[in-house]
Structure formats: structure tokens, C-alpha cells
Design an enzyme around this catalytic site. Structure first.
Site, mmCIF file in Angstrom:
data_model
loop_
_atom_site.group_PDB
_atom_site.id
_atom_site.type_symbol
_atom_site.label_atom_id
_atom_site.label_comp_id
_atom_site.label_asym_id
_atom_site.label_seq_id
_atom_site.Cartn_x
_atom_site.Cartn_y
_atom_site.Cartn_z
ATOM 1 N N LYS A 22 -11.953 -0.595 -11.862
ATOM 2 C CA LYS A 22 -12.502 -1.614 -10.957
ATOM 3 C C LYS A 22 -12.132 -1.268 -9.507
ATOM 4 C CE LYS A 22 -10.147 -5.606 -10.467
ATOM 5 N NZ LYS A 22 -9.760 -5.957 -9.093
ATOM 6 N N ASN A 23 -10.857 -0.924 -9.286
ATOM 7 C CA ASN A 23 -10.363 -0.754 -7.918
ATOM 8 C C ASN A 23 -10.719 0.583 -7.307
ATOM 9 O OD1 ASN A 23 -9.440 -3.301 -8.130
ATOM 10 N ND2 ASN A 23 -7.271 -2.770 -8.358
ATOM 11 N N ARG A 92 -11.542 -10.977 -2.862
ATOM 12 C CA ARG A 92 -10.911 -10.474 -1.632
ATOM 13 C C ARG A 92 -11.369 -9.070 -1.307
ATOM 14 N NH1 ARG A 92 -7.320 -11.630 0.685
ATOM 15 N NH2 ARG A 92 -6.601 -9.507 0.924
ATOM 16 N N CYS A 116 -5.152 -16.021 -2.148
ATOM 17 C CA CYS A 116 -5.515 -16.151 -3.565
ATOM 18 C C CYS A 116 -4.229 -16.514 -4.286
ATOM 19 C CB CYS A 116 -6.131 -14.863 -4.082
ATOM 20 S SG CYS A 116 -4.945 -13.598 -4.403
ATOM 21 N N ARG A 121 -2.162 -12.682 1.373
ATOM 22 C CA ARG A 121 -2.974 -11.460 1.425
ATOM 23 C C ARG A 121 -3.813 -11.386 2.698
ATOM 24 N NH1 ARG A 121 -5.470 -10.412 -4.368
ATOM 25 N NH2 ARG A 121 -5.658 -8.301 -3.535
ATOM 26 N N ASP A 304 0.263 -4.376 -10.496
ATOM 27 C CA ASP A 304 -0.781 -4.899 -11.381
ATOM 28 C C ASP A 304 -0.405 -4.809 -12.851
ATOM 29 O OD1 ASP A 304 -3.638 -3.793 -9.385
ATOM 30 O OD2 ASP A 304 -2.185 -5.401 -9.149
ATOM 31 N N ARG A 396 -12.899 -10.727 -14.623
ATOM 32 C CA ARG A 396 -13.063 -10.051 -13.325
ATOM 33 C C ARG A 396 -12.633 -8.591 -13.440
ATOM 34 N NH1 ARG A 396 -10.567 -12.873 -8.291
ATOM 35 N NH2 ARG A 396 -11.361 -10.888 -7.572
HETATM 36 C C1 EPZ Z 1 -5.201 -3.741 -3.865
HETATM 37 O O1 EPZ Z 1 -5.220 -4.989 -3.210
HETATM 38 C C2 EPZ Z 1 -5.720 -3.993 -5.264
HETATM 39 N N1 EPZ Z 1 -7.103 -4.486 -5.179
HETATM 40 C C3 EPZ Z 1 -4.830 -5.028 -5.962
HETATM 41 O O2 EPZ Z 1 -5.310 -5.191 -7.285
HETATM 42 C C4 EPZ Z 1 -3.397 -4.472 -6.019
HETATM 43 O O3 EPZ Z 1 -2.559 -5.441 -6.598
HETATM 44 C C5 EPZ Z 1 -2.926 -4.145 -4.602
HETATM 45 O O4 EPZ Z 1 -3.848 -3.230 -3.961
HETATM 46 C C6 EPZ Z 1 -1.552 -3.486 -4.586
HETATM 47 O O5 EPZ Z 1 -1.566 -2.321 -5.357
HETATM 48 C C7 EPZ Z 1 -8.097 -3.586 -4.938
HETATM 49 O O6 EPZ Z 1 -7.875 -2.389 -4.795
HETATM 50 C C8 EPZ Z 1 -9.492 -4.141 -4.882
HETATM 51 P P1 EPZ Z 1 -2.635 -4.343 -0.328
HETATM 52 P P2 EPZ Z 1 -5.009 -5.050 -1.611
HETATM 53 O O7 EPZ Z 1 -3.437 -4.423 0.917
HETATM 54 O O8 EPZ Z 1 -5.526 -3.826 -0.988
HETATM 55 C C9 EPZ Z 1 0.065 -7.033 2.490
HETATM 56 C C10 EPZ Z 1 -6.074 -6.377 -9.146
HETATM 57 O O9 EPZ Z 1 -5.432 -7.022 -9.959
HETATM 58 N N2 EPZ Z 1 -0.973 -6.843 3.509
HETATM 59 O O10 EPZ Z 1 -2.183 -2.998 -0.813
HETATM 60 O O11 EPZ Z 1 -5.541 -6.362 -1.158
HETATM 61 C C11 EPZ Z 1 -0.453 -7.837 1.298
HETATM 62 O O12 EPZ Z 1 -0.348 -9.220 1.561
HETATM 63 C C12 EPZ Z 1 -5.784 -6.494 -7.662
HETATM 64 O O13 EPZ Z 1 -6.977 -5.541 -9.438
HETATM 65 C C13 EPZ Z 1 -0.805 -7.422 4.758
HETATM 66 O O14 EPZ Z 1 0.187 -8.095 5.020
HETATM 67 O O15 EPZ Z 1 -3.432 -5.044 -1.500
HETATM 68 C C14 EPZ Z 1 0.466 -7.399 0.173
HETATM 69 O O16 EPZ Z 1 1.657 -8.151 0.241
HETATM 70 C C15 EPZ Z 1 -4.808 -7.616 -7.407
HETATM 71 N N3 EPZ Z 1 -1.766 -7.246 5.702
HETATM 72 C C16 EPZ Z 1 0.763 -5.937 0.516
HETATM 73 O O17 EPZ Z 1 0.428 -5.770 1.903
HETATM 74 C C17 EPZ Z 1 -2.893 -6.489 5.459
HETATM 75 O O18 EPZ Z 1 -3.737 -6.346 6.370
HETATM 76 C C18 EPZ Z 1 -0.066 -4.927 -0.280
HETATM 77 O O19 EPZ Z 1 -1.399 -5.358 -0.181
HETATM 78 C C19 EPZ Z 1 -3.047 -5.903 4.182
HETATM 79 C C20 EPZ Z 1 -2.075 -6.084 3.220
#
Ligand code: EPZ
Length: 417
Positions: A22-23, A92, A116, A121, A304, A396
Site C-alpha cells: 500500500k505504502n 492522510r 488521525c 501527524r 507499523d 484500508r
Molecule cells: C508513513 O506515514 C506511512 N504511511 C505510515 O504507515 C507509517 O506508520 C509512517 O510512515 C512511519 O513509518 C504511508 O507511507 C502512506 P512520517 P507518514 O511522516 O509519512 C512526524 C500505515 O499503517 N512528522 O514518517 O505520515 C509525524 O507526526 C501507515 O500504513 C512531523 O512532525 O509518517 C510522526 O511522528 C500508518 N511533521 C513522524 O514524523 C511532518 O511534516 C514520522 O511520520 C511529517 C512527519
């Protein structure tokens, strides 16, 4: 709303086919916005989130078709760059259209995704990077409005490792004037898959998979044919399932090289894990030993799979400390697992799990995608019947998971509401 009913206590035996990730599919489909003509993606999973991003891109004028199991995407005629709230709030990952739209159209209006269940996030790092590349960005009425006649290459340092942030800016930089360096970039396999697909479109990206990615901007990109990698989170979920239910599960068409952290931890619990070039065989060895985990960005233990691993630890022979460092609120599954008899205490960013000899089935509620998977795993082990509600969370990210578990011998069925 559908429910999933499980009668626990059955060992698993057999093999499943690992679906596409998916990702990895979500950013690849968004990348099609950078091209005019037909892109073709193989191994795209059939999931609700894929339907959502197709709906979102169709609202811009993108057209889709299926051919021999491949998803074809044509963004030749884009007539809008507005990603509306009613679509973005359901997923998201919709934020992944921001970078490609600014690069292709010079403008994007993307609703802020909102938080969420697992955390606030924010997307501040995505926005800051676009500003570093010369985009004018304003937040208005809940929308991110970004404009740039043409983005300029820049050196971007990500304050935190962000997967979709890295992907968004990598896509935006492909059409920028000059060179962009992404520092402290995400190293996930999904980022590498996207870089390969973008290079197939004529982009010039090196370093994907390391924490410094270089993108030399080009004037235009062309459509490509790409393949989506296997879903490492689905495969990991099934490896853990073998450990909690007992038995042996062969996972075909997976990429064992993406599972080093999980395989090391499962072996520490006493499981036998064999790997080949495109399969993993996971075999339980009785009651798992208690093992501590700490979630980290790739190649660390994936957040995850934290909930799924916690389910395994609820029946392990001791105390395990599970520390979540990526999201601030990713323990919603704890209270549901406790309804099944698990003994867990949350202290700050850690959950301390005291293994119990047996879980007992009960009605439980899914709260987010991966928490719902962890409750299915616990239900497979629990004595008696477990009834999981709100399974729309599950759909999802997992393709017909109850059918795959049923083929492995589990007593599991979906009950239509
Ligand atoms: C991706 O989400 C994945 N989704 C998530 O999978 C996964 O849990 C996550 O990466 C971490 O591996 C997709 O790829 C579609 P991040 P993402 O930006 O990119 C903070 C699933 O179950 N952050 O790496 O949204 C954020 O709050 C989903 O398939 C900021 O503060 O995660 C988090 O604490 C759930 N500001 C951390 O960084 C920003 O601008 C990592 O988030 C961006 C992120």
C-alpha cells in the site's frame, strides 16, 4: 458495518501470497501526476486506500484503467489542483499529491489532512521543504495553498525522518531548476521503489535508501511501466501470526531483505524463520519468549508492526517492554487487548507487557489500521470467540485478510452488517 468473528485456538498451516505494498503504491500513483500519457503499475494491491487516491486523482481529471492486472494511470489532462477536504480527511497519504501538483501545475490546494487516531501527524516538514525550494505557501481555511512558477533545487534538512515528506519532496524536486539534496531522508524500501519509478519516468535520482538523496532536476518526465514492491507490513503480520497461533506459515512473493529487524526479534522469541530470495517460512516453537522492541525509522523495527508484535508478547513467557518512538499515540490497541485478558501497563512512550498463559475471546473494536490487525492476531490465539467491529480500518491496508487466514486453517469469517 462489517464484523470479523474468530474462534481461536487453531494452529496455522499453509502458504499465502504477499500482496503489493500500500505504502509504495500510493506515492507511485501520485507520481503519475508528473507525466502526460499512460503509466502502468504492476502489483498494485486492491485496497480501500488505493480506491481513495484514485478518486482523489480522478477529481483532478486523471483517468485510470486496468490491463492484465496492471493499474494504468493517465494524467495527460489535469483540470484542477484542488484536493478537497472530504477526500483528504479519509486518508492522510493524500498529502502526497502536494509535491507533484506544484511541480507539474505550479500550484496546489491541498486540504490539511487533520490528525488521525495515532497522532497529530502534521505536515510542517513537507511545507518547509517546498518553501526552501522557492514555493509561496499559505494556510487558509484548512488548506495548504502552494505556488511556484518553477521550484528551485535546494539543500533540504528534514528535522525528523518523514516517509511521505521524503517522497513528496523527491517528487517535487524531479522537475525543479537545479539540484536538490534531501538530508536525513527516510530510507524505507517504499522510498527506493518510488525513486526507481521516478527514474523510469526520466528523473535523475541517486542515493535513495540512504539518508542523503540527490535529485538533479529535469525539464519534463514521461510515463513509465513500474512494479510495486511486496507489502512488508502484511508479510510481517503473517510471520507474527504464526508465532501467536502456532504452526507454520510460508509467505510467498515477499522480499526477505526488508525484514531484518522483525526477523531478528522473532528469532529471539524462539521462532524458526527461514528465508529464500522471495519467500519467508515462519514456524512457531511453542510459547514465545518475551522480547523488548523499540520502533525506529527503517531499517529499525517498523512502527507499523508494533501493535502486532505486542499481541505476540501478551502470551509470551515473561515481561516485555515495547517502546513507540515514531507516533505519540499508537497504543490504542492496548485497552482492547486487555479486554481479551492481556496484562499491559503504559508508562509514557512504553508499554510493559506481562505475558499470560491464555487470552479469552471477547468483543473488541478496531481503532486504526494496524491495531485492527493486532486484534485479529490476538483473536487467533484466544480461547473462545472474538468479535472485531469497525473492520473498515482493516480494509484500508489488508487485502481480504480473513480469506488469507481462513486458507491457513483459522476459524475466521466476515459477517456483513
Ligand atoms: C508513513 O506515514 C506511512 N504511511 C505510515 O504507515 C507509517 O506508520 C509512517 O510512515 C512511519 O513509518 C504511508 O507511507 C502512506 P512520517 P507518514 O511522516 O509519512 C512526524 C500505515 O499503517 N512528522 O514518517 O505520515 C509525524 O507526526 C501507515 O500504513 C512531523 O512532525 O509518517 C510522526 O511522528 C500508518 N511533521 C513522524 O514524523 C511532518 O511534516 C514520522 O511520520 C511529517 C512527519
Amino acid at each position: 458495518m462489517d464484523k470479523i468473528i474468530i474462534s481461536g485456538g487453531r494452529r496455522l498451516l499453509g502458504e499465502i501470497n504477499n500482496s503489493g505494498a500500500k505504502n509504495a503504491a500510493l506515492p507511485a500513483i501520485a507520481a503519475a501526476l508528473l507525466t502526460k500519457g499512460w503509466n502502468s503499475f504492476a502489483n498494485v494491491p486492491n485496497l480501500v486506500d488505493i480506491k481513495t487516491i484514485k478518486k482523489l486523482l480522478a477529481s483532478f481529471g486523471v483517468v485510470f484503467k486496468e490491463e492484465q492486472g496492471n493499474l494504468l494511470v493517465n494524467a495527460g489532462d489535469i483540470n484542477s489542483c484542488l484536493a478537497a477536504y472530504d477526500l483528504v480527511r479519509t486518508m492522510r497519504a493524500s498529502v502526497l499529491v502536494l509535491g507533484p501538483l506544484v511541480a507539474r501545475m505550479g500550484e496546489a490546494r491541498v486540504s490539511l489532512p487533520g490528525g488521525c487516531a495515532i497522532g497529530a501527524r502534521p505536515v510542517n516538514l513537507h511545507i518547509r521543504a517546498l518553501q526552501d525550494m522557492g514555493a509561496e505557501v499559505e494556510l487558509k481555511d484548512g488548506y495548504v495553498i502552494a505556488r511556484a512558477r518553477r521550484l528551485r533545487g535546494a539543500v533540504i534538512y528534514f528535522d525528523m525522518v518523514t516517509v511521505t515528506g521524503t517522497e513528496n519532496i523527491m517528487m517535487a524536486a524531479t522537475l525543479a531548476e537545479g539540484t536538490t539534496l534531501l538530508k536525513n531522508a527516510a530510507r524505507e524500501p517504499e522510498v527506493v521503489n518510488l525513486a526507481e519509478i521516478l527514474n523510469g519516468m526520466g528523473a535523475r535520482i541517486t542515493g535513495a535508501g540512504t539518508d542523503v538523496i540527490r535529485i538533479d532536476g529535469v525539464d519534463s518526465l514521461h510515463p513509465t511501466a513500474g512494479k510495486i514492491i511486496a507489502d512488508r507490513i502484511e508479510a510481517g503480520t503473517f510471520m507474527i501470526a504464526a508465532g501467536i497461533a502456532g504452526g507454520e506459515v510460508l509467505i510467498r512473493n515477499c522480499q526477505p531483505g526488508h525484514h531484518d529487524a522483525l526477523i531478528a526479534k522473532l528469532r529471539d522469541t524462539g521462532m524458526k524463520i527461514e528465508t529464500g530470495n522471495d519467500y519467508v517460512r515462519a514456524t512457531a516453537a511453542g510459547r514465545p519468549r518475551s522480547v523488548d522492541i523499540k520502533t525506529l525509522a527503517y531499517p529499525g523495527f517498523p512502527t507499523d508492526l508494533q501493535a502486532q508484535f505486542m499481541s505476540l508478547m501478551t502470551v509470551a513467557g515473561g515481561l516485555s517492554v515495547i517502546t513507540e518512538t515514531i507516533f505519540e499515540n499508537r497504543f490504542m490497541h492496548v485497552s482492547e487487548l486487555m479486554r481479551l485478558g492481556a496484562e499491559i501497563v503504559i508508562q509514557g512512550g512504553s508499554a510493559i507487557v506481562k505475558g499470560v498463559p491464555v487470552l479469552r475471546g471477547a468483543p473488541v473494536m478496531a481503532t486504526d489500521l494496524r491495531a485492527s490487525a493486532s486484534l485479529i492476531l490476538a483473536g487467533l490465539a484466544a480461547e473462545g470467540k472474538t468479535e472485531l467491529s469497525r473492520v473498515y480500518h482493516l480494509d484500508r491496508g489488508y487485502e481480504r485478510i480473513e480469506e488469507k487466514f481462513s486458507r491457513l486453517g483459522a476459524a475466521i469469517e466476515r459477517v456483513k452488517a
